[in-house]
Design a protein around this motif. Structure first.
Motif, PDB file in Angstrom:
ATOM      1  N   LEU A 179       3.296 -13.596   9.988  1.00  0.00           N
ATOM      2  CA  LEU A 179       3.942 -12.407   9.418  1.00  0.00           C
ATOM      3  C   LEU A 179       5.362 -12.260   9.967  1.00  0.00           C
ATOM      4  N   TYR A 180       6.227 -11.684   9.131  1.00  0.00           N
ATOM      5  CA  TYR A 180       7.646 -11.518   9.479  1.00  0.00           C
ATOM      6  C   TYR A 180       8.029 -10.050   9.375  1.00  0.00           C
ATOM      7  N   ALA A 181       9.115  -9.737  10.068  1.00  0.00           N
ATOM      8  CA  ALA A 181       9.713  -8.404   9.907  1.00  0.00           C
ATOM      9  C   ALA A 181      10.363  -8.334   8.525  1.00  0.00           C
ATOM     10  N   ILE A 182      10.623  -7.124   8.045  1.00  0.00           N
ATOM     11  CA  ILE A 182      11.223  -6.949   6.732  1.00  0.00           C
ATOM     12  C   ILE A 182      12.571  -7.660   6.675  1.00  0.00           C
ATOM     13  N   ASN A 183      12.795  -8.408   5.602  1.00  0.00           N
ATOM     14  CA  ASN A 183      14.037  -9.149   5.316  1.00  0.00           C
ATOM     15  C   ASN A 183      14.335 -10.239   6.345  1.00  0.00           C
ATOM     16  N   SER A 184      13.315 -10.685   7.096  1.00  0.00           N
ATOM     17  CA  SER A 184      13.544 -11.679   8.149  1.00  0.00           C
ATOM     18  C   SER A 184      12.711 -12.924   7.893  1.00  0.00           C
ATOM     19  N   SER A 185      13.233 -14.078   8.383  1.00  0.00           N
ATOM     20  CA  SER A 185      12.488 -15.329   8.335  1.00  0.00           C
ATOM     21  C   SER A 185      12.344 -15.925   9.729  1.00  0.00           C
TER      22      SER A 185
ATOM     23  N   SER B 106      -7.984  -1.960  -0.998  1.00  0.00           N
ATOM     24  CA  SER B 106      -7.557  -0.842  -0.135  1.00  0.00           C
ATOM     25  C   SER B 106      -8.304   0.444  -0.455  1.00  0.00           C
ATOM     26  N   ASP B 107      -8.052   1.448   0.389  1.00  0.00           N
ATOM     27  CA  ASP B 107      -8.604   2.789   0.169  1.00  0.00           C
ATOM     28  C   ASP B 107      -7.544   3.746  -0.342  1.00  0.00           C
ATOM     29  N   ILE B 108      -6.433   3.220  -0.848  1.00  0.00           N
ATOM     30  CA  ILE B 108      -5.357   4.082  -1.370  1.00  0.00           C
ATOM     31  C   ILE B 108      -5.899   4.932  -2.509  1.00  0.00           C
ATOM     32  N   LYS B 109      -5.604   6.223  -2.431  1.00  0.00           N
ATOM     33  CA  LYS B 109      -6.168   7.188  -3.368  1.00  0.00           C
ATOM     34  C   LYS B 109      -5.806   6.871  -4.816  1.00  0.00           C
ATOM     35  N   ASP B 110      -4.559   6.506  -5.034  1.00  0.00           N
ATOM     36  CA  ASP B 110      -4.077   6.273  -6.399  1.00  0.00           C
ATOM     37  C   ASP B 110      -3.972   4.787  -6.744  1.00  0.00           C
TER      38      ASP B 110
ATOM     39  N   VAL C  75       2.810   7.463  -3.243  1.00  0.00           N
ATOM     40  CA  VAL C  75       2.081   6.200  -3.249  1.00  0.00           C
ATOM     41  C   VAL C  75       2.888   5.126  -2.552  1.00  0.00           C
ATOM     42  N   PHE C  76       4.181   5.103  -2.816  1.00  0.00           N
ATOM     43  CA  PHE C  76       5.005   4.036  -2.255  1.00  0.00           C
ATOM     44  C   PHE C  76       5.028   4.090  -0.730  1.00  0.00           C
ATOM     45  N   GLU C  77       4.969   5.307  -0.178  1.00  0.00           N
ATOM     46  CA  GLU C  77       4.948   5.429   1.275  1.00  0.00           C
ATOM     47  C   GLU C  77       3.698   4.745   1.859  1.00  0.00           C
ATOM     48  N   GLU C  78       2.551   4.882   1.162  1.00  0.00           N
ATOM     49  CA  GLU C  78       1.330   4.204   1.617  1.00  0.00           C
ATOM     50  C   GLU C  78       1.466   2.703   1.494  1.00  0.00           C
TER      51      GLU C  78
ATOM     52  N   LYS D 112       3.523   1.233   4.263  1.00  0.00           N
ATOM     53  CA  LYS D 112       2.839   1.240   5.554  1.00  0.00           C
ATOM     54  C   LYS D 112       1.703   0.221   5.628  1.00  0.00           C
ATOM     55  N   ASP D 113       0.885   0.133   4.545  1.00  0.00           N
ATOM     56  CA  ASP D 113      -0.373  -0.613   4.636  1.00  0.00           C
ATOM     57  C   ASP D 113      -0.400  -1.942   3.870  1.00  0.00           C
ATOM     58  N   ILE D 114       0.436  -2.067   2.852  1.00  0.00           N
ATOM     59  CA  ILE D 114       0.319  -3.237   1.977  1.00  0.00           C
ATOM     60  C   ILE D 114       1.487  -4.207   2.136  1.00  0.00           C
TER      61      ILE D 114
END
Length: 572
Positions: A213-219, A311-315, A342-345, A348-350
């Motif tokens: 796994l990588y940090a956002i926008n990183s390789s 996932s358990d995302i509500k929407d 939804v996007f905040e979830e 964080k999780d996906i």
């Protein structure tokens, strides 16, 4: 067939049986026919219809005749149900034959099939009774000569020597039909049965994978990324496969980006991740000598969908609906971002799980070769149920060999497929009773359409037509056609059968041209034998002899069958 001496019609020998004396005068006008002329096996029974026509003023008003049909064969006989006929002045409840008008009487005779009947004859035996004279009680009469038993014969008939009594009774009987058509018994029910497949694979592919796994926008791969990926376990699996000479490993690194940025940027980012991941794996496996492939896959929408579904995302259903409505990655991303909560979830999780390079080891494991499977079987080695099934289906040629393999398998695995396929092999090998038991064992473990069909066919093969009908509702057209053939409805059967089985039905319905066409491409011994039968029916004895010779050269056991076969009697 016209009876030369019918029933009790010889005046001198029957003069002592008063009511039969005058019946001799018009004996040449009594006619007897039997249908069919050659007895036929049908549905486990041997049956015929006997018809007798008496002329006018023939049957004495006081006479009673008891007629018993008897099937005679080597080593025994079976008596059918007797029927009684009486003159109009007899005070009994038998069938009356009018003294003045004469009459036509018929008698249906039926016998349970016994294999000894393959060479047989149908006899009629008669006993006569008059109110006066020497035949006041039912007396056996010789239907070939008209004679009643002599004193010596009467003494034997009244004695306890069963063999001697049977010999006299047989000699007194009138033979009205010879031989038995057993073509129905030759139907190949095993050819109609459905096997259950094995799942044996010569090569099994095993997938082992882990994600960097990588940090956002990183390789950039960090030490923490490497630790979290559990690369040690991945390497351990690679090393284990290296020591297995049946294993072929393919290592690949697949770079991905999460779908929350510009598409072109993410394409470049996924490529950079695949390359940085490749360097990590190359270093990890530098001693293995394995090549490390790398490829970039851009935005991971498939992974996104998979994680959302789990996932358990509500929407989550709303998110999945958006994915299905838009094909454009940009439109998808825009619509999902518009759902701010939804996007905040997702952030964080996906999405973090999709910023990765996936390291994959696809290992092809070579299973036992055909030769190794057969060697293990012959030497008592360990085989899986799949290997047993595969060996029986693919590696041997005869039903007898299949029976051996599947019998061994059945002792180790209680598997419906093994019992089912064993039943088919047993049917083809001629052990029909054992086959039915195997199908019953399979049915306790499975209720598939194959078993329903095979139980129907196995019961037909064993002559259990009534039991077979229990499976008819769910049976396919082929099985129903087999049922029609077993019941003697050959025209209907021929429409649903093919090849040899269709030819049997067509011969039985006297469509000889159709039968020859049905087996035109069949070069088996059984097909040659059937062609010989057809040629005899067509009067082509030269062709019949050639076909029978060919059949016997392919299967010498058919010579014994031909010796007994009434359908080939003209060749004897």
């Amino acid at each position: 067939m016209k009876l030369s001496v019918v029933l009790v019609a010889v005046s001198l020998t029957l003069s002592s049986c008063n009511c039969f004396k005058k019946m001799a005068k018009n004996r040449e006008d009594v006619n007897l026919t039997v249908t069919p002329e050659i007895l036929t096996l049908n549905n486990g029974t041997v049956a015929a219809d006997i018809n007798v026509t008496f002329p006018e003023k023939y049957f004495n008003k006081k006479a009673v005749i008891k007629v018993t049909p008897v099937i005679v064969f080597e080593g025994g006989e079976v008596a059918g149900t007797p029927k009684y006929y009486q003159g109009s002045k007899v005070d009994d409840n038998y069938t009356v034959v009018d003294a003045q008008a004469g009459g036509n009487i018929s008698q249906h005779v039926e016998f349970p099939y016994d294999p000894r009947m393959d060479e047989c004859a149908l006899q009629l035996r008669a006993e006569i009774k008059c109110p006066s004279g020497k035949c006041k009680e039912f007396t056996l009469v010789n239907l070939n000569t008209g004679a009643i038993p002599t004193k010596e014969e009467a003494a034997i008939l009244a004695g306890n020597d069963a063999a001697a009594k049977a010999e006299i009774a047989k000699s007194f009987g009138l033979t009205v039909a010879y031989g038995l058509n057993t073509l129905q018994k030759d139907l190949k029910y095993g050819d109609l049965m459905d096997e259950m497949d094995n799942n044996y694979k010569k090569i099994t592919t095993v997938i082992d994978k882990t994600d960097l796994l990588y940090a956002i926008n990183s390789s950039v791969v960090t030490k923490k990324n490497e630790q979290n990926a559990n690369l040690g376990a991945f390497k351990e699996n690679v090393d284990k496969n290296l020591s297995n000479d049946r294993a072929t490993q393919n290592i690949a690194v697949k770079g991905y980006a999460s779908p929350d940025g510009p598409e072109k940027f993410n394409d470049k980012l996924s490529k950079a991740r695949s390359e940085s991941g490749q360097k990590v794996v190359a270093k990890l496996l530098k001693e293995s000598g394995l090549e490390i492939d790398a490829a970039a896959y851009g935005e991971d929408w498939d992974g996104f969908k998979e994680l959302v579904e789990k996932s358990d995302i509500k929407d989550k259903n709303l998110i999945l609906q958006v994915l299905s409505l838009y094909n454009s990655p940009a439109e998808r991303e825009s619509e999902i971002k518009n759902m701010s909560t939804v996007f905040e979830e997702l952030k964080k999780d996906i999405l973090p799980e999709l910023r990765r390079s996936q390291i994959v080891n696809s290992t092809d494991l070579q299973n036992l070769t055909d030769a190794e499977i057969m060697a293990a079987y012959r030497n008592g080695g360990a085989l899986t149920a799949e290997q047993y099934l595969y060996a029986a289906q693919e590696l041997v040629d005869t039903p007898a060999e299949q029976v051996e393999i599947l019998t061994a398998a059945s002792k180790k695995y209680n598997d419906a497929r093994i019992w089912n396929n064993l039943g088919i092999a047993q049917t083809k090998a001629g052990d029909k009773a054992a086959a039915l038991e195997s199908f019953k064992k399979a049915a306790k473990l499975d209720s598939s359409k194959e078993l329903n069909k095979n139980l129907l066919l196995a019961n037909l093969a064993n002559g259990n037509t009534a039991e077979a009908k229990k499976y008819a509702a769910a049976a396919d057209g082929e099985a129903k056609a087999a049922m029609a053939a077993a019941e003697g409805n050959y025209k209907a059967a021929a429409n649903g059968l093919s090849g040899y089985n269709a030819a049997i039905a067509l011969v039985q319905s006297n469509d000889l041209a159709g039968a020859k066409k049905a087996i035109a491409k069949d070069n088996s011994a059984e097909a040659d034998y059937l062609r010989a039968v057809i040629a005899v029916k067509e009067g082509d004895l030269k062709t019949a002899e050639a076909q029978l010779k060919s059949a016997e050269s392919k299967n010498p056991e058919l010579a014994a069958k031909a010796e007994k076969d009434v359908l080939l009697k003209e060749l004897k």
